[in-house]
Enzyme design. Sequence first.
Site, PDB file in Angstrom:
ATOM      1  N   GLU A  56      55.149  30.213 -47.058  1.00 20.18           N
ATOM      2  CA  GLU A  56      55.292  30.630 -46.222  1.00 20.18           C
ATOM      3  C   GLU A  56      55.494  31.623 -45.055  1.00 20.18           C
ATOM      4  O   GLU A  56      55.462  33.203 -44.262  1.00 20.18           O
ATOM      5  CB  GLU A  56      57.500  30.422 -46.346  1.00 20.18           C
ATOM      6  CG  GLU A  56      57.684  29.004 -46.953  1.00 20.18           C
ATOM      7  CD  GLU A  56      57.363  28.789 -48.021  1.00 20.18           C
ATOM      8  OE1 GLU A  56      56.898  29.386 -48.837  1.00 20.18           O
ATOM      9  OE2 GLU A  56      57.733  27.498 -48.052  1.00 20.18           O
ATOM     10  N   PHE A  82      70.750  24.478 -56.854  1.00 18.27           N
ATOM     11  CA  PHE A  82      69.178  24.104 -57.099  1.00 18.27           C
ATOM     12  C   PHE A  82      68.511  25.288 -55.509  1.00 18.27           C
ATOM     13  O   PHE A  82      68.738  24.307 -54.572  1.00 18.27           O
ATOM     14  CB  PHE A  82      68.605  22.339 -57.316  1.00 18.27           C
ATOM     15  CG  PHE A  82      66.624  22.846 -56.864  1.00 18.27           C
ATOM     16  CD1 PHE A  82      66.371  23.055 -58.274  1.00 18.27           C
ATOM     17  CD2 PHE A  82      66.499  21.495 -55.964  1.00 18.27           C
ATOM     18  CE1 PHE A  82      64.832  22.830 -57.586  1.00 18.27           C
ATOM     19  CE2 PHE A  82      65.243  21.650 -55.834  1.00 18.27           C
ATOM     20  CZ  PHE A  82      64.141  21.526 -56.731  1.00 18.27           C
ATOM     21  N   GLN A  83      67.437  25.970 -55.672  1.00 20.57           N
ATOM     22  CA  GLN A  83      67.312  26.649 -55.182  1.00 20.57           C
ATOM     23  C   GLN A  83      67.968  26.567 -53.975  1.00 20.57           C
ATOM     24  O   GLN A  83      67.934  27.189 -53.043  1.00 20.57           O
ATOM     25  CB  GLN A  83      66.226  24.789 -53.815  1.00 20.57           C
ATOM     26  CG  GLN A  83      64.666  25.163 -54.195  1.00 20.57           C
ATOM     27  CD  GLN A  83      64.175  24.331 -53.664  1.00 20.57           C
ATOM     28  OE1 GLN A  83      63.998  23.853 -52.672  1.00 20.57           O
ATOM     29  NE2 GLN A  83      62.570  24.079 -54.171  1.00 20.57           N
ATOM     30  N   LYS A 131      72.869  23.308 -44.798  1.00 27.55           N
ATOM     31  CA  LYS A 131      72.303  22.124 -44.526  1.00 27.55           C
ATOM     32  C   LYS A 131      73.815  21.060 -44.407  1.00 27.55           C
ATOM     33  O   LYS A 131      73.581  20.696 -43.773  1.00 27.55           O
ATOM     34  CB  LYS A 131      71.927  21.322 -46.602  1.00 27.55           C
ATOM     35  CG  LYS A 131      70.873  20.185 -45.988  1.00 27.55           C
ATOM     36  CD  LYS A 131      70.923  19.714 -47.210  1.00 27.55           C
ATOM     37  CE  LYS A 131      69.640  18.826 -46.914  1.00 27.55           C
ATOM     38  NZ  LYS A 131      68.567  17.859 -48.682  1.00 27.55           N
ATOM     39  N   MET A 168      39.422  50.188 -50.658  1.00 30.18           N
ATOM     40  CA  MET A 168      40.155  51.726 -49.431  1.00 30.18           C
ATOM     41  C   MET A 168      40.213  52.586 -51.034  1.00 30.18           C
ATOM     42  O   MET A 168      40.442  53.804 -51.323  1.00 30.18           O
ATOM     43  CB  MET A 168      41.183  51.299 -48.939  1.00 30.18           C
ATOM     44  CG  MET A 168      41.871  52.108 -47.785  1.00 30.18           C
ATOM     45  SD  MET A 168      40.354  53.814 -47.741  1.00 30.18           S
ATOM     46  CE  MET A 168      41.197  53.111 -45.646  1.00 30.18           C
TER      47      MET A 168
HETATM   48  C1  TPP Z   1      49.788  42.765 -50.972  1.00 33.92           C
HETATM   49  C2  TPP Z   1      48.767  44.545 -51.300  1.00 33.92           C
HETATM   50  N1  TPP Z   1      48.545  45.120 -52.499  1.00 33.92           N
HETATM   51  C3  TPP Z   1      48.390  45.980 -52.656  1.00 33.92           C
HETATM   52  C4  TPP Z   1      47.554  47.116 -51.551  1.00 33.92           C
HETATM   53  C5  TPP Z   1      47.286  47.930 -51.521  1.00 33.92           C
HETATM   54  N2  TPP Z   1      45.794  48.168 -51.554  1.00 33.92           N
HETATM   55  C6  TPP Z   1      46.064  49.086 -50.129  1.00 33.92           C
HETATM   56  S1  TPP Z   1      43.804  48.954 -49.505  1.00 33.92           S
HETATM   57  C7  TPP Z   1      43.183  48.007 -50.723  1.00 33.92           C
HETATM   58  C8  TPP Z   1      42.026  47.503 -50.966  1.00 33.92           C
HETATM   59  C9  TPP Z   1      41.509  46.516 -50.344  1.00 33.92           C
HETATM   60  O1  TPP Z   1      40.680  45.755 -50.247  1.00 33.92           O
HETATM   61  P1  TPP Z   1      39.878  44.757 -49.360  1.00 33.92           P
HETATM   62  O2  TPP Z   1      40.642  43.797 -48.379  1.00 33.92           O
HETATM   63  O3  TPP Z   1      38.181  43.872 -49.708  1.00 33.92           O
HETATM   64  O4  TPP Z   1      38.823  46.046 -48.398  1.00 33.92           O
HETATM   65  P2  TPP Z   1      38.475  47.149 -47.647  1.00 33.92           P
HETATM   66  O5  TPP Z   1      39.170  48.085 -48.643  1.00 33.92           O
HETATM   67  O6  TPP Z   1      37.459  47.166 -49.527  1.00 33.92           O
HETATM   68  O7  TPP Z   1      37.851  47.391 -46.203  1.00 33.92           O
HETATM   69  C10 TPP Z   1      44.495  47.421 -51.433  1.00 33.92           C
HETATM   70  C11 TPP Z   1      44.589  46.884 -53.149  1.00 33.92           C
HETATM   71  C12 TPP Z   1      48.396  46.909 -50.353  1.00 33.92           C
HETATM   72  N3  TPP Z   1      48.110  47.002 -49.183  1.00 33.92           N
HETATM   73  N4  TPP Z   1      48.906  45.824 -50.141  1.00 33.92           N
END
Ligand code: TPP
Lengths: 562, 198
Positions: A52, A114-115, A164, A477
Amino acid sequence: MKKISGSDAIMQVLVKEGVQTIFGYPGGAIMPIYDALYNYSDKLNHILTRHEQGAIHAAQGYSRVSGKVGVCFATSGPGATNLITGLADAQIDSTPLVCITGQVPSHLLGTDAFQESDIIGISMPVTKWNNQITNADKISEIMSKAFYIAASGRPGPVLIDITKDAQFAKIKFTYKKCEKIRSYHPYPILNKDSIKKASDLINNSKKPLILVGQGVLLSNAEKELIQFSEKSGIPMASTLLGLSAISCIHKNYVGFLGMHGNYGPNIKTNEADLLIAIGMRFDDRVTGDTSKYGINAKIIHIEIDQSEINKIIKVDVAINADAKQALINLLPFINKNEYKNWMSEFKKCDEIEFNKIIKKELNHDGKEIKMTEVIHLISEMTDGKSIIVTDVGQHQMIASRYYKFTKPKSNITSGGLGTMGFALPASLGAKLGQPKREVIAIIGDGGIQMTIQELATISQYNIGVKIILLNNNFLGMVRQWQELFFENRYSFTEMKNPDFQKIAEGYGIKNNKVENKSKLKKSIQKLLDYKNAYLLEVVVEKEENVFPMVTSGDSVSNIRLE
Amino acid sequence: MKKKGIYQFKRSKKESKEYTLSVLTENKAGLLNHITIIFNRRKMNIDSLNVSSTEVKGVSRFTIVVNSSKEKIIKVVNHINKLIDVLAAFLYEEDEIYYQEIALYKLSTKMFLKGDLVEKIIIRKYGAKILKIEEDHIIIQKTGTKVGTQKLYDELEKFGSILEFVRSGRVAVSKSKRKTKNFIKELEKIKSNKLNIK
Ligand SMILES: Cc1ncc(C[n+]2csc(CCOP(=O)(O)OP(=O)(O)O)c2C)c(N)n1
């Protein structure tokens, strides 16, 4: 009058509201609706995603490129709760959605059936409006409100939960589109006085700067913005979500604002004597330390949402209106002008940024491929005409910095929420929303694994998205922040990744992997030439950093070049 | 008339003070939740809350008392005004409204009969009244401000412990000349439902 079921009524609503595509996932509590959908397969194109969250991000991508309301279906309980991330994302990024969730029969509400989940309670803070239908006679009224509210004013997601029994119930049905709700005033009456005051400030400013936000795209004010900027001679900078509202090659465009934006527009924010913010909300990623933001500037804020005005930055003139309407009204009062010196200062900043950063990124002797090179190539090879859907991380910032957009509604990214896993499903939605345009998803190796199951959706429906996976085997990042602010302590950011080619293979998606710089251009060309979905994994430098950077909480004046 | 308009603050006022919000809404389930979420998000405590019907059918009034800085409360009001089913939210300082709260005090009859509580303290000094006299307890009612009902509470405590005490949320009417019915009629007339670009 012949009676029809509540579910049939829902189908009729969708057709009358001009819906063509629905993204969804069935389950017990929404089965009557799916059963009704079976008879509508000639009018409504339903895409079965694999989660979803995938459905709602796809609906977001669809909406963002087409300007239409995105629609998705989910069942009660876990189906509904799986929508939450997408709702929060659409809420903060102002994306119009109508999400329809099934619910347990009304006599079971509140019994932990349920659900059963209290999706109305849960989704309240992340929707523009929500409502539960327990009586099928209310379908017409509530559904018409849902579409009206989602799309009007500052758009946003609406969730309608329908029990429903209401889906089964037989009703006499007529439908009328909602045109007015007395407690809801989506289009504030333009205050002519504020237009006058704003034009006085504009006509008397020495160093004005326009800040372009997504509001320009949402109100289709791209043309009016160009007219305004060309007549007034004022340079324009863009927020992350404002990107593509103006062509990056327009002579008055001076770049991208914010944490990883361009040097010029950040530095000049504090030299400008007037900031004209249009359809943007002074996010902290744009402002940095607000006490040291726009320190020499008067501020004009054109904003449709009254609650955004004076929320972060105290403004001198507020124009509480739709961006297009405001610009149309402003234009006649604006003197023709040009700012040669001021504009040339931006050019100088561009040179500094080029010499300190861009040059090195694009012409280095290292063997490894840099993300910058990949985006730069894609930008050149597509003439900046593609729709770019990015996930969240370094690749997102690099794509925003180096893709030179030339067409509006082409930058689809999760800005306000920063939702990893957004890009893959959003890109398939975007392709369905603009089937004739090239849609390129740029995703990191972390983010792709959050919604990788949507490769199955792409494959099943032959959705021709081009996926560029920038693989650095890191949560890049976060690693960059660990390097810069946590003494290189790489706490849980390195990943042992699967063989992405085999995965694509398994899903039946054409794929390729490139590690060698000399083959990069050719492999991108192959991806672009291919008629169907394609995944290209590019192995990139492991520990690349994105610069410039305004450290979180620091002033935009202190933007770091290294 | 401050319809769904923008409240602006002239200078940033950080000091905390008591504010009364009067929010006219459609009578819709779940709206209370929606409104409290806006306070919760900002870690703001609601001091008192009252929901009641108004003189206009189908329209409810939330009266909310909070302690806040002006800057913060204005953002809250703007946010509440944004809720789809909110007709209008008004922000008042103390001198802009007439307001009352009601307090009930349950005392043991024995304690009550001590001394000349009834005459002197309850009726004359505090303008309270006796609501009910039972064999073992009596109920006293006083309307007034929080300060007033608290004073009576403190006074009664001197005679022994109070069995139960409860104070209602504030109800307030503004000093403005506005008529709710007309106000809503005006709201219905505003042409802000569609974008009119000439
Ligand atoms: C759902 C979610 N969890 C954690 C984060 C924190 N976060 C921001 S950037 C990042 C790293 C992303 O890594 P990647 O997808 O490999 O991309 P890159 O930065 O290496 O280009 C994380 C963990 C987020 N933005 N969203």
